[in-house]
Design a protein around this motif. Structure first.
Motif, PDB file in Angstrom:
ATOM      1  N   ASP A 169       0.409  -1.280   0.542  1.00  0.00           N
ATOM      2  CA  ASP A 169       0.612  -0.280  -0.622  1.00  0.00           C
ATOM      3  C   ASP A 169       1.004   1.231  -0.112  1.00  0.00           C
ATOM      4  O   ASP A 169       0.653   2.602   0.770  1.00  0.00           O
ATOM      5  CB  ASP A 169      -1.375   0.179   1.087  1.00  0.00           C
ATOM      6  N   VAL A 170       2.036   1.139  -0.818  1.00  0.00           N
ATOM      7  CA  VAL A 170       2.925   2.637  -0.711  1.00  0.00           C
ATOM      8  C   VAL A 170       2.113   3.473  -1.032  1.00  0.00           C
ATOM      9  O   VAL A 170       1.405   2.918  -2.801  1.00  0.00           O
ATOM     10  CB  VAL A 170       4.245   2.286  -1.324  1.00  0.00           C
ATOM     11  N   ALA A 171       2.212   4.754  -0.871  1.00  0.00           N
ATOM     12  CA  ALA A 171       1.370   5.758  -1.806  1.00  0.00           C
ATOM     13  C   ALA A 171       2.074   6.258  -3.103  1.00  0.00           C
ATOM     14  O   ALA A 171       3.192   5.892  -3.139  1.00  0.00           O
ATOM     15  CB  ALA A 171       1.720   7.352  -1.157  1.00  0.00           C
ATOM     16  N   ALA A 172       1.296   6.328  -4.219  1.00  0.00           N
ATOM     17  CA  ALA A 172       1.771   6.727  -5.237  1.00  0.00           C
ATOM     18  C   ALA A 172       1.700   8.066  -5.284  1.00  0.00           C
ATOM     19  O   ALA A 172       0.941   9.277  -5.399  1.00  0.00           O
ATOM     20  CB  ALA A 172       0.591   6.150  -5.906  1.00  0.00           C
ATOM     21  N   LEU A 173       2.985   8.621  -6.703  1.00  0.00           N
ATOM     22  CA  LEU A 173       3.219  10.111  -6.518  1.00  0.00           C
ATOM     23  C   LEU A 173       2.054  10.189  -7.936  1.00  0.00           C
ATOM     24  O   LEU A 173       1.999  11.631  -8.109  1.00  0.00           O
ATOM     25  CB  LEU A 173       4.245  10.998  -6.812  1.00  0.00           C
ATOM     26  N   ALA A 174       2.227   9.627  -8.637  1.00  0.00           N
ATOM     27  CA  ALA A 174       1.360   9.967  -9.528  1.00  0.00           C
ATOM     28  C   ALA A 174       0.224   8.474 -10.314  1.00  0.00           C
ATOM     29  O   ALA A 174       1.176   7.519  -9.757  1.00  0.00           O
ATOM     30  CB  ALA A 174       2.075   9.935 -11.281  1.00  0.00           C
ATOM     31  N   PRO A 175      -0.582   8.731 -10.062  1.00  0.00           N
ATOM     32  CA  PRO A 175      -1.810   7.273 -11.388  1.00  0.00           C
ATOM     33  C   PRO A 175      -1.131   6.436 -11.647  1.00  0.00           C
ATOM     34  O   PRO A 175      -1.181   5.136 -12.075  1.00  0.00           O
ATOM     35  CB  PRO A 175      -3.046   7.743 -11.069  1.00  0.00           C
ATOM     36  N   ALA A 176      -0.582   6.750 -12.690  1.00  0.00           N
ATOM     37  CA  ALA A 176       0.177   5.847 -13.942  1.00  0.00           C
ATOM     38  C   ALA A 176       1.551   6.384 -14.859  1.00  0.00           C
ATOM     39  O   ALA A 176       2.077   7.300 -13.852  1.00  0.00           O
ATOM     40  CB  ALA A 176      -0.964   5.958 -15.447  1.00  0.00           C
ATOM     41  N   PRO A 177       2.052   5.295 -14.905  1.00  0.00           N
ATOM     42  CA  PRO A 177       3.843   5.937 -15.736  1.00  0.00           C
ATOM     43  C   PRO A 177       3.331   7.486 -16.447  1.00  0.00           C
ATOM     44  O   PRO A 177       2.840   7.283 -16.604  1.00  0.00           O
ATOM     45  CB  PRO A 177       3.882   4.516 -16.749  1.00  0.00           C
ATOM     46  N   PHE A 178       4.268   8.278 -16.647  1.00  0.00           N
ATOM     47  CA  PHE A 178       4.200   9.504 -16.800  1.00  0.00           C
ATOM     48  C   PHE A 178       5.661   9.017 -17.449  1.00  0.00           C
ATOM     49  O   PHE A 178       6.916   8.975 -17.355  1.00  0.00           O
ATOM     50  CB  PHE A 178       3.959  10.708 -15.993  1.00  0.00           C
ATOM     51  N   GLY A 179       6.056  10.813 -18.344  1.00  0.00           N
ATOM     52  CA  GLY A 179       7.090  11.190 -19.029  1.00  0.00           C
ATOM     53  C   GLY A 179       7.384  12.830 -18.915  1.00  0.00           C
ATOM     54  O   GLY A 179       7.101  13.322 -17.652  1.00  0.00           O
ATOM     55  N   ALA A 180       8.291  12.736 -19.621  1.00  0.00           N
ATOM     56  CA  ALA A 180       8.876  14.425 -19.698  1.00  0.00           C
ATOM     57  C   ALA A 180       7.639  15.126 -19.806  1.00  0.00           C
ATOM     58  O   ALA A 180       7.754  16.339 -18.894  1.00  0.00           O
ATOM     59  CB  ALA A 180       9.685  15.119 -20.890  1.00  0.00           C
ATOM     60  N   ALA A 181       6.581  15.178 -20.834  1.00  0.00           N
ATOM     61  CA  ALA A 181       5.970  16.486 -20.002  1.00  0.00           C
ATOM     62  C   ALA A 181       4.935  16.339 -18.701  1.00  0.00           C
ATOM     63  O   ALA A 181       4.344  17.538 -18.510  1.00  0.00           O
ATOM     64  CB  ALA A 181       4.601  15.422 -21.129  1.00  0.00           C
ATOM     65  N   ALA A 182       4.689  15.365 -18.805  1.00  0.00           N
ATOM     66  CA  ALA A 182       4.153  15.376 -16.647  1.00  0.00           C
ATOM     67  C   ALA A 182       5.318  15.783 -15.544  1.00  0.00           C
ATOM     68  O   ALA A 182       4.479  17.159 -14.949  1.00  0.00           O
ATOM     69  CB  ALA A 182       3.687  14.379 -16.082  1.00  0.00           C
ATOM     70  N   LEU A 183       6.198  15.504 -16.208  1.00  0.00           N
ATOM     71  CA  LEU A 183       7.533  16.211 -15.140  1.00  0.00           C
ATOM     72  C   LEU A 183       7.794  18.035 -15.280  1.00  0.00           C
ATOM     73  O   LEU A 183       6.880  18.641 -14.082  1.00  0.00           O
ATOM     74  CB  LEU A 183       8.560  15.881 -15.008  1.00  0.00           C
ATOM     75  N   ASP A 184       7.008  18.251 -16.643  1.00  0.00           N
ATOM     76  CA  ASP A 184       6.751  19.969 -16.908  1.00  0.00           C
ATOM     77  C   ASP A 184       5.847  20.310 -16.410  1.00  0.00           C
ATOM     78  O   ASP A 184       6.121  21.715 -15.602  1.00  0.00           O
ATOM     79  CB  ASP A 184       7.701  19.939 -18.140  1.00  0.00           C
ATOM     80  N   ALA A 185       4.494  20.009 -15.845  1.00  0.00           N
ATOM     81  CA  ALA A 185       3.539  19.790 -15.799  1.00  0.00           C
ATOM     82  C   ALA A 185       3.165  19.863 -13.865  1.00  0.00           C
ATOM     83  O   ALA A 185       2.910  20.442 -13.309  1.00  0.00           O
ATOM     84  CB  ALA A 185       2.293  19.264 -15.965  1.00  0.00           C
ATOM     85  N   GLY A 186       4.390  19.010 -13.417  1.00  0.00           N
ATOM     86  CA  GLY A 186       4.755  19.594 -12.343  1.00  0.00           C
ATOM     87  C   GLY A 186       3.903  17.379 -11.619  1.00  0.00           C
ATOM     88  O   GLY A 186       3.021  17.213 -11.734  1.00  0.00           O
ATOM     89  N   VAL A 187       4.638  17.332 -10.721  1.00  0.00           N
ATOM     90  CA  VAL A 187       4.119  15.809  -9.961  1.00  0.00           C
ATOM     91  C   VAL A 187       4.961  15.724  -8.795  1.00  0.00           C
ATOM     92  O   VAL A 187       6.333  16.245  -7.977  1.00  0.00           O
ATOM     93  CB  VAL A 187       4.945  14.728 -10.344  1.00  0.00           C
ATOM     94  N   GLY A 188       4.131  15.894  -7.697  1.00  0.00           N
ATOM     95  CA  GLY A 188       4.101  16.022  -6.386  1.00  0.00           C
ATOM     96  C   GLY A 188       2.936  15.779  -5.767  1.00  0.00           C
ATOM     97  O   GLY A 188       1.980  16.735  -5.639  1.00  0.00           O
ATOM     98  N   SER A 189       3.073  16.066  -4.271  1.00  0.00           N
ATOM     99  CA  SER A 189       1.960  16.131  -2.989  1.00  0.00           C
ATOM    100  C   SER A 189       3.168  16.213  -2.080  1.00  0.00           C
ATOM    101  O   SER A 189       4.475  16.001  -1.681  1.00  0.00           O
ATOM    102  CB  SER A 189       1.415  15.201  -3.037  1.00  0.00           C
ATOM    103  N   ALA A 190       2.347  17.377  -1.134  1.00  0.00           N
ATOM    104  CA  ALA A 190       2.523  17.676   0.823  1.00  0.00           C
ATOM    105  C   ALA A 190       1.969  15.976   1.696  1.00  0.00           C
ATOM    106  O   ALA A 190       0.475  16.168   1.138  1.00  0.00           O
ATOM    107  CB  ALA A 190       2.203  18.227   0.877  1.00  0.00           C
ATOM    108  N   ALA A 191       2.469  15.729   2.704  1.00  0.00           N
ATOM    109  CA  ALA A 191       2.235  14.514   3.252  1.00  0.00           C
ATOM    110  C   ALA A 191       2.926  14.569   5.067  1.00  0.00           C
ATOM    111  O   ALA A 191       4.558  14.899   4.151  1.00  0.00           O
ATOM    112  CB  ALA A 191       1.246  13.379   2.653  1.00  0.00           C
ATOM    113  N   SER A 192       3.009  14.488   5.467  1.00  0.00           N
ATOM    114  CA  SER A 192       4.195  13.820   6.459  1.00  0.00           C
ATOM    115  C   SER A 192       4.490  12.953   6.669  1.00  0.00           C
ATOM    116  O   SER A 192       3.691  11.822   5.860  1.00  0.00           O
ATOM    117  CB  SER A 192       3.016  13.702   8.324  1.00  0.00           C
ATOM    118  N   ALA A 193       5.945  12.938   7.145  1.00  0.00           N
ATOM    119  CA  ALA A 193       6.439  11.867   6.750  1.00  0.00           C
ATOM    120  C   ALA A 193       5.807  10.550   7.866  1.00  0.00           C
ATOM    121  O   ALA A 193       6.220   8.880   7.568  1.00  0.00           O
ATOM    122  CB  ALA A 193       8.007  11.921   7.871  1.00  0.00           C
TER     123      ALA A 193
END
Length: 415
Positions: A169-193
């Motif tokens: 059940d490890v958290a996912a930063l993105a719901p599916a495989p992604f490439g350069a276009a997604a990185l340019d749009a921003g991939v990430g989120s905030a949560a406590s450790a």
């Protein structure tokens, strides 16, 4: 090797609850969690039952809980690791003086202490001798509220809500495989450790990328990048202040990766984890700012020309974390002395000297005494570049308050 807690009491700590207007307990924690939720409800001398202590001791950090005593009295503290481990507990008064401590006074490496204390505010700091983060649980109250030599009925510490790398059940930063276009749009989120100790992602194509983790509200993130086999590719702590950053200049192959996140402050504040495409130009500027090498023609970094150094030259630079650069010419060989002074204004200067080919020939930090820097180089005639930066972590922005004063002196051999 076991390190006494008092030797590390100046570490900055954090907790999920309200920040204080000023550091408490002599600077042990600018942010803290009261055992009763607020100061007025955190007095074990008047509480009907002991206060529960439960949480995670981070790697190389502390778990801190605060309490008050309206009147002089005795307190008892029992702390154990859950399910196993070796905690160490210490009490500090409002000035940061250690007033009581214990290791292994309970059962199975647990800690237990009783202390007679005057009225005042106190911090309980829990450290672990384990190599990883340690869950602990315990109680704080009056000695008469405990039944035996060690309180066995310890409350269970809450396990982190999230899962680690390699778990289902490890958290996912993105719901599916992604490439350069997604990185340019921003991939990430905030949560406590605590709620997200790891985050997984999958690359759809080979990519060079940058992983950053920034703490909010005093968080101190430590990150590791793992591949699909669980092998560590890179790790970082405090790349920029307390923020962490991993640069993968060589493209990572398409596939699954995982980032482990720890909060060394011990708090539960959000950690903003972001992925971006690796930027060679930005990386070069960052390395110039860290004085790995001096700027060259074409770099958007100013180098201030000082001209020919006769005997003595003095120049001021803003106390910035990114290096400031100065170029000078030596008309003849001899000794070149460079002194960087800024400790009086709270700066911690580092100075480096490079020759005309960009090779580092000398560097100094904190020498020979204090935080000011001093270097001596037996120089040949020619062009040199001097870099200076502030390592204190509190450097002022360009043009702001805070100054590092450079003194350059040239000595020639006696005839």
């Amino acid at each position: 090797m076991r390190i006494p807690l008092a030797a590390t009491a100046a570490l900055v700590l954090a907790s999920p609850l309200a920040a204080q207007e000023a550091p408490i307990c002599g600077g042990i924690s600018p942010v803290g969690e009261w055992v009763g939720g607020e100061p007025a409800q955190s007095d074990p001398g008047s509480a009907e039952v002991p206060f529960a202590i439960a949480g995670r001791v981070p790697i190389a950090g502390h778990l801190v809980r605060m309490f008050t005593l309206a009147e002089d009295g005795a307190v008892r503290i029992d702390v154990a690791a859950v399910p196993s481990g070796d905690p160490y507990v210490a009490l500090f008064d409002a000035e940061g003086t250690e007033v009581a401590a214990d290791d292994d006074g309970g059962e199975d490496f647990a800690s237990s202490l009783v202390a007679d204390l005057p009225a005042g505010t106190y911090c309980l700091a829990v450290r672990s001798y384990e190599s990883g983060a340690t869950e602990v649980a315990g109680r704080l109250g009056r000695p008469d509220q405990f039944e035996g030599d060690f309180e066995e009925a310890l409350p269970a510490a809450e396990a982190p809500a999230g899962a680690g790398c390699g778990e289902p059940d490890v958290a996912a930063l993105a719901p599916a495989p992604f490439g350069a276009a997604a990185l340019d749009a921003g991939v990430g989120s905030a949560a406590s450790a605590e709620s997200r100790p790891a985050a997984e992602f999958e690359l759809a194509e080979p990519l060079a990328l940058t992983v950053t983790a920034r703490g909010e509200g005093g968080g101190d993130p430590y990150i590791r990048l793992l591949d699909a086999t669980g092998a560590t590719l890179a790790e970082n702590d405090d790349h920029d202040g307390l923020s962490s950053r991993i640069d993968m200049a060589e493209p990572l192959a398409a596939g699954r990766y995982c980032v482990e996140i720890e909060d060394l402050s011990g708090g539960g504040t959000p950690i903003d984890l972001q992925l971006a495409r690796f930027d060679p130009a930005a990386d070069r500027l960052a390395r110039i700012g860290a004085m790995e090498f001096p700027p060259a023609e074409g770099d958007s970094v100013e180098t201030r020309e000082l001209g020919t150094l006769g005997t003595t030259l003095r120049v001021d630079a803003p106390a910035d974390a990114a290096a400031r650069w100065f170029a000078l010419d030596l008309p003849a060989g001899g000794l070149l002395l460079v002194e960087a002074a800024g400790a009086a204004e709270g700066a911690d200067p580092e100075v480096a000297l490079f020759d005309r080919l960009g090779r580092e020939v000398a560097r100094n930090d904190d020498g020979p005494e204090g935080l000011d820097s001093f270097l001596v180089h037996r120089a040949q005639p020619g062009r040199y570049v001097v870099g200076v930066r502030d390592l204190s972590g509190g450097g002022a922005p360009a043009g702001g308050a805070g100054t590092i004063r450079l003194l350059l002196e040239r000595y020639v051999p006696a005839p």
